[in-house]
Enzyme design. Structure first.
Site, PDB file in Angstrom:
ATOM      1  N   ALA A  10       1.350  28.158 -14.853  1.00 42.76           N
ATOM      2  CA  ALA A  10       1.151  28.959 -16.053  1.00 42.76           C
ATOM      3  C   ALA A  10       2.086  28.571 -17.189  1.00 42.76           C
ATOM      4  CB  ALA A  10       1.333  30.435 -15.715  1.00 42.76           C
ATOM      5  N   ASP A 237      -3.591  27.124  -6.948  1.00 47.44           N
ATOM      6  CA  ASP A 237      -2.315  26.507  -6.593  1.00 47.44           C
ATOM      7  C   ASP A 237      -1.636  27.183  -5.407  1.00 47.44           C
ATOM      8  OD1 ASP A 237      -1.632  28.804  -8.035  1.00 47.44           O
ATOM      9  OD2 ASP A 237      -0.628  27.727  -9.642  1.00 47.44           O
TER      10      ASP A 237
END
Length: 490
Positions: A10, A237
């Site tokens: 992110a 992920d």
């Protein structure tokens, strides 16, 4: 044989070359880049074309170093997506999951379909930014992009489409949408219909380890390498990070520690029952058809946001400097619940922490070190709470906790976690998601037999640091206070 992995979080992304030789895996980072969301008017977007540009730079750098690759794969965060029109063109930059357009969407969807039914169909926890609520919000707002869309691709699916021209949906990320039925192993078409979402958006789902195209010839020529297969690995992920957990036991608890903390265990079947619903746990897809029974915790986002605000105020700090200042501050003066709504996306994170402490009648932390100490202690205590809930759901007791991801570089957090849970913490590897990405590529290529061998390779290839509990009585007293303060007691 070498493979190329893209691991996008992110806040940043990286390209890494993986090399497997004589049962040992080595990784080499060849390109790193920031992932900066962009506020445009009232909406927060991902700059997905910039991410694709950086991926191309990564491929080019890797090709100059390595020459050729057996395969390429991508993992990213979950829930966000891009929409394509009938010509395969992207209909605008994807919304960021912290955008406020979903602020009331979850409550409105639950008024149409009961919470218990959605959980029974999907096994996914209720968070306002899940894909289901993003789509509902777009539909309610009369989104032109949604009306024109013919395909929905999750972020790694979308980036993979840019590389190959092929449109596929990958299992681990599809499950996070809260529109996928893990019992049927397909999209939940009845739920999609009841929300009046277009069926055509949702494409065929493939399992991790599936080749799903090749690098476009023109793109390969542009970047200076031969075309090679592109593989759908566990593209969420966390799914890749769990594949890289170096556990030697079948039953283990893990904590993938980064911007978000994701904590739980690996199961062969989804755990979907009333208790899991009541505790708001989630069942996300994993490697080899497994599921990740886990809970999201706000994680290092809180520290990242504090650091950002202090930098804006002319007080820049490295993360290492913040940890040192925290070590010099006393423990348990103040505590927060990291998952309180106040910390989801405040304008000023340090002030949000101070306001929480005032509201709960605690001493207000003032210095940077006091604030970070408060956050680290609170995260460790929340980890204990979630670990105990995981054990309630599975009926198992885990002998310790495996921590992977960039957060394990914060040694104070690792030690605090061991002390909070009263059990050992095994920290490593740091690049958990990228390593899991690479391992699944090698499994798809037939170079690794199964996930057990993959985890053995991780144990043999990467260092792991063990933390033992300290001052367990002091931490137990703090935990009791934390439960009361957070409203979690009883």
């Amino acid at each position: 044989m070498s493979v190329l992995a893209f691991d996008l979080g992110a806040s940043s992304g990286r390209a890494l070359i993986g090399r497997l030789e004589n049962g040992r895996l080595t990784i080499e980072e060849v390109h790193r880049f920031s992932n900066d969301p962009v506020q445009v008017g009232s909406h927060l977007h991902w700059d997905v074309l910039r991410l694709y540009y950086e991926m191309k730079q990564g491929i080019s750098k890797a090709a100059r170093k390595e020459g050729a690759f057996e395969s390429i794969a991508i993992d990213t965060w979950a829930v966000d997506f891009g929409l394509l029109d009938e010509n395969g063109e992207l209909l605008g930059n994807p919304y960021h999951y912290r955008d406020h357009h979903t602020d009331t969407a979850m409550e409105e969807v639950l008024a149409l379909v009961p919470r218990s039914e959605i959980f029974d169909r999907t096994g996914i926890q209720f968070i306002q930014f899940n894909t289901i609520y993003q789509l509902y919000a777009l539909q309610k707002a009369g989104s032109v992009a949604l009306k024109q869309a013919k395909h929905l691709l999750m972020i790694p699916d979308l980036l993979r489409y840019f590389l190959t021209g092929e449109k596929w949906s990958e299992f681990s990320n599809a499950t996070t949408t809260q529109l996928y039925n893990p019992r049927q192993m397909d999209w939940d078409w009845e739920l999609i219909d009841r929300l009046k979402l277009p069926r055509e958006l949702f494409g065929r789902v493939v399992l991790p380890g599936t080749p799903v195209g090749r690098l476009l010839p023109a793109l390969a020529e542009e970047l200076g390498l031969e075309s090679c297969p592109v593989i759908a690995i566990a593209e969420h992920d966390t799914g890749s990070a769990v594949a890289a957990v170096p556990a030697d036991e079948e039953d283990f608890a893990y904590l993938s520690c980064g911007t978000w903390s994701l904590m739980g265990t690996e199961t062969k079947e989804p755990v979907i029952h009333e208790q899991a619903l009541a505790l708001n746990f989630t069942n996300e897809g994993g490697v080899n058809g497994t599921f990740r029974l886990l809970k999201n915790i706000m994680g290092l986002w809180i520290i990242q946001e504090c650091r950002r605000i202090w930098e804006q105020e002319g007080k820049p700090h490295t993360f290492g400097e913040l940890v040192v200042e925290a070590q010099q501050s006393p423990s348990f003066v103040s505590m927060i619940d990291p998952d309180d709504d106040a910390f989801y996306n405040p304008a000023n994170m340090p002030e949000a922490i101070r306001a929480y402490c005032r509201r709960t009648g605690q001493p207000v932390p003032e210095s940077e070190g006091e604030i970070i100490r408060c956050v680290i202690d609170s995260l460790a205590l929340k980890y204990r709470y979630i670990l105990e809930l995981t054990e309630q759901l599975t009926g198992k007791r885990y002998k310790g906790l495996h921590m992977v991801g960039g957060g394990i570089q914060n040694k104070l957090l690792c030690q605090a976690t061991a002390s909070a849970i009263g059990r050992p913490v095994w920290a490593g590897p740091v690049e958990g998601s990228a390593i899991g990405n690479i391992l699944v590529q090698y499994m798809a290529l037939g170079q690794i037999a199964d996930i057990a061998q993959a985890r053995r390779i991780v144990r043999d290839s990467f260092p792991m640091e063990q933390y033992e509990p300290q001052q367990t009585e002091v931490w137990a007293e703090a935990y009791a206070r934390f439960l009361v303060l957070s409203g979690l007691a009883g």
